[in-house]
Scaffold this motif. Structure first.
Motif, short mmCIF file in Angstrom:
data_model
loop_
_atom_site.label_atom_id
_atom_site.label_comp_id
_atom_site.label_asym_id
_atom_site.label_seq_id
_atom_site.Cartn_x
_atom_site.Cartn_y
_atom_site.Cartn_z
N PHE A 200 14.04 -2.04 76.54
CA PHE A 200 14.47 -2.01 75.41
C PHE A 200 14.21 -0.91 74.41
O PHE A 200 12.93 -0.56 73.93
CB PHE A 200 13.96 -3.40 74.63
N CYS A 201 15.39 -0.08 74.07
CA CYS A 201 14.84 1.36 73.45
C CYS A 201 14.88 1.18 72.05
O CYS A 201 15.04 2.28 71.21
CB CYS A 201 15.77 2.48 74.06
N CYS A 202 15.37 0.21 71.42
CA CYS A 202 15.41 -0.03 69.90
C CYS A 202 14.19 -0.37 69.32
O CYS A 202 13.19 -0.62 70.25
CB CYS A 202 16.57 -1.10 69.57
N ASP A 203 14.10 -0.24 67.92
CA ASP A 203 12.98 -0.76 67.37
C ASP A 203 12.92 -2.03 67.44
O ASP A 203 13.86 -2.79 67.36
CB ASP A 203 12.98 -0.05 65.62
N PHE A 204 11.74 -2.84 67.24
CA PHE A 204 11.52 -4.16 66.87
C PHE A 204 10.18 -4.45 66.01
O PHE A 204 9.25 -3.91 66.31
CB PHE A 204 11.37 -4.85 68.43
N ARG A 205 10.30 -5.22 65.33
CA ARG A 205 9.01 -5.81 64.59
C ARG A 205 8.76 -7.16 64.72
O ARG A 205 9.63 -8.07 64.21
CB ARG A 205 9.39 -5.47 63.07
N PRO A 206 7.85 -7.42 65.37
CA PRO A 206 7.65 -8.99 65.72
C PRO A 206 7.30 -9.76 64.37
O PRO A 206 7.45 -11.01 64.34
CB PRO A 206 6.36 -8.89 66.62
N TYR A 207 6.55 -9.24 63.36
CA TYR A 207 6.29 -9.86 62.18
C TYR A 207 6.73 -8.64 61.10
O TYR A 207 6.00 -7.49 60.98
CB TYR A 207 5.20 -10.42 61.93
N PHE A 208 7.68 -9.04 60.17
CA PHE A 208 8.13 -7.93 59.10
C PHE A 208 8.01 -8.63 57.76
O PHE A 208 8.48 -9.61 57.63
CB PHE A 208 9.57 -7.67 59.44
N THR A 209 7.29 -7.76 56.59
CA THR A 209 7.09 -8.72 55.48
C THR A 209 7.55 -7.55 54.58
O THR A 209 8.19 -6.22 54.69
CB THR A 209 5.78 -8.77 55.33
N ILE A 210 7.92 -8.14 53.11
CA ILE A 210 8.47 -7.21 52.09
C ILE A 210 7.61 -6.13 51.84
O ILE A 210 7.87 -5.08 51.04
CB ILE A 210 8.70 -8.18 50.88
N HIS A 211 6.17 -6.12 52.31
CA HIS A 211 5.30 -4.92 52.10
C HIS A 211 5.51 -3.79 53.11
O HIS A 211 4.51 -2.94 52.89
CB HIS A 211 4.05 -5.59 51.93
N ASP A 212 6.20 -3.88 54.17
CA ASP A 212 6.27 -3.11 55.16
C ASP A 212 6.84 -1.82 54.43
O ASP A 212 8.02 -1.64 53.70
CB ASP A 212 7.18 -3.58 56.43
N SER A 213 6.38 -0.39 54.92
CA SER A 213 6.78 0.69 54.45
C SER A 213 8.47 1.17 54.76
O SER A 213 9.00 1.86 53.98
CB SER A 213 6.05 1.76 54.93
N GLU A 214 9.00 0.15 55.79
CA GLU A 214 10.35 0.31 55.89
C GLU A 214 11.19 -0.64 55.34
O GLU A 214 12.46 -0.93 55.66
CB GLU A 214 10.48 0.21 57.49
N PHE A 215 10.47 -1.33 54.43
CA PHE A 215 11.49 -2.61 53.83
C PHE A 215 12.73 -2.19 52.96
O PHE A 215 13.76 -2.58 53.26
CB PHE A 215 10.40 -3.07 52.76
#
Length: 490
Positions: A200-215
């Motif tokens: 799997f060559c895409c990005d994946f975020r098991p747990y993503f929040t509004i505080h993430d720098s990529e929000f």
């Protein structure tokens, strides 16, 4: 697993276990919650690990749930974060690590199509102690992707397995809205493992929040969503991700043995209110028909209280065989692009791998297509055409091309080893001889860096040849060459 070829001193052997372990774990962080200050990074071990302020802040925020649901008592979950640019190189480390890691745990190396200035996203430590700092909130670590209870993760969506498999295969943007960080992270990890052994060559975020720098990057509506799988729990995201093409909303996990109510495929326009019911919100139409026999078998297993481990094994085997049926024709065609071994000559540069022609590949499917190994019917050609535009194809092709190129380099070194190079140099000028020595030295260094698979004694024989030729040259020239070669080797 050996640390590296040729390591043998007692000091190196004593360091080897930690060096190997450090490929999986960069550091351990302990985060506490202060009633006045909020999240605070209390401890980083080893102490000499330098984290940027952005990384420290991300770790602190991601270590605590950003909503109240599903987090009573002890809980464990995993997350990933983007490593700050310039903090660490690691290109060669990633290459060595990726060679031995299972496909779903490999570090993603940015392709040429990635945006300039982007940095590779690395796995989190909670995902089997992988390289990027994260928080271990309990003494027990999360299981690896291969040990996840796939059946428990996919119980509510069994009738939509084909939809999910194709979305992951094609690298489509997908949001998983879960009731807790644990369900979020386990579901995302289970999803990206659906296409194993394909990487799997895409990005994946098991747990993503509004505080993430990529929000901001992931929630902007001015451009198409990126190829990423996001796991979220905050109800705020229901409104934020209304523009995403595929959303999987999960309810509370059922107890083992219960017959779960299967979620439905719904229109994205219905993803509006906070009380949105569980379901898959997408307009995606599968290229292949779903396997009704598999679904009936799994649902019957629930009624008969078949152990979850057995159900997971059935599910994992189905997904593996499905992915292999899709990949085998690609592997077979790619192998046909490899030059014949007899075309590798010691007196010429290694031959080039022939270019990949999508149309030629599609034409080959009549005789070697997935219909030979899979019972699923549908538009296989359409699925391949869409796959060619995905990051997963790009990653697969680059990896296979790199492996084949290294194989050609290995074959070239072996035929060089068998050639009578000493006789060849006798009627050659000093310029031609020096050029041969420098090219051979460069190839030997490259072979060691890439740890090419070679027959025993190949590198030693070519080293001896270089030394023999150097000693036959005029003394001053030989001394310059020896110094130059030593400098390159180090």
């Amino acid at each position: 697993m050996e640390l590296c070829a040729g390591s043998g001193s007692p000091e190196e052997e004593e360091e080897a276990p930690w060096s190997r372990f450090s490929r999986w774990l960069e550091c351990v962080c302990v985060v506490t919650f202060d009633l006045e200050l909020g999240q605070a990074l209390e401890l980083v071990y080893p102490q000499d690990v330098k984290l940027t302020e952005k990384e420290r802040s991300s770790i602190c925020y991601l270590s605590f749930p950003d909503s109240y649901s599903g987090c009573l008592g002890d809980t464990q979950f995993s997350f990933r974060l983007r490593q700050s640019v310039g903090r660490r190189g690691g290109g060669r480390e990633e290459e060595v690590y990726n060679r031995d890691a299972p496909p779903t745990l490999k570090v993603r190396v940015p392709s040429r199509s990635d945006k300039p200035g982007g940095s590779p996203v690395r796995q989190s430590a909670a995902e089997n102690l992988l390289r990027t700092p994260t928080v271990l909130r309990t003494p027990t670590l999360l299981p690896s992707i291969h040990e996840l209870d796939l059946f428990r993760c996919f119980q509510p969506v069994l009738v939509h397995l084909q939809v999910l498999w194709e979305l992951l295969l094609l690298g489509e943007p997908l949001v998983v809205m879960a009731p807790s960080p644990t369900v979020s992270s386990e579901t995302v990890l289970a999803l990206i493992s659906m296409i194993s052994p394909l990487r799997f060559c895409c990005d994946f975020r098991p747990y993503f929040t509004i505080h993430d720098s990529e929000f901001r990057e992931y929630t902007t509506r001015t451009q198409a969503p990126p190829c990423v799988v996001l796991g979220v729990t905050n109800p705020f995201f229901i409104k934020t991700f209304q523009n995403w093409p595929h959303v999987l909303r999960l309810g509370e996990t059922k107890m083992a043995g219960d017959l779960p109510k299967q979620v439905k495929v719904k229109k994205l326009s219905k993803l509006k209110t906070l009380d949105t019911k569980p379901g898959i919100y997408t307009a995606f139409k599968t290229f292949l028909h779903k396997d009704k026999i598999l679904i009936k078998r799994l649902l019957k297993g629930i009624q008969r209280k078949r152990p979850s481990e057995v159900q997971s094994a059935i599910l994992r085997r189905h997904l593996l065989e499905l992915t292999q049926s899709f990949i085998i024709p690609l592997e077979r065609y790619m192998a046909s692009l490899m030059p014949l071994q007899r075309s590798v000559s010691p007196w010429k540069t290694p031959p080039q791998i022939r270019p990949f022609s999508q149309e030629d590949f599609l034409l080959s499917l009549d005789d070697t297509g997935p219909q030979l190994t899979s019972v699923l019917k549908g538009d296989w050609l359409g699925l391949y055409r869409k796959f060619f535009r995905s990051p997963n194809f790009d990653g697969w092709y680059r990896q296979r091309h790199r492996e084949m190129t290294q194989k050609l380099e290995s074959l070239h070194l072996e035929v060089l080893c068998d050639a009578d190079l000493v006789t060849w140099t006798k009627d050659k000028s000093e310029v031609e001889t020096v050029d041969l020595i420098l090219k051979l030295r460069e190839k030997l260094n490259k072979a060691r860096r890439q740890q090419l698979q070679l027959k025993d004694g190949v590198l030693e024989k070519l080293e001896n040849f270089i030394e023999t030729i150097v000693t036959s040259l005029p003394e001053e020239l030989g001394r310059v060459l020896s110094t130059h070669c030593t400098h390159i080797t180090h």
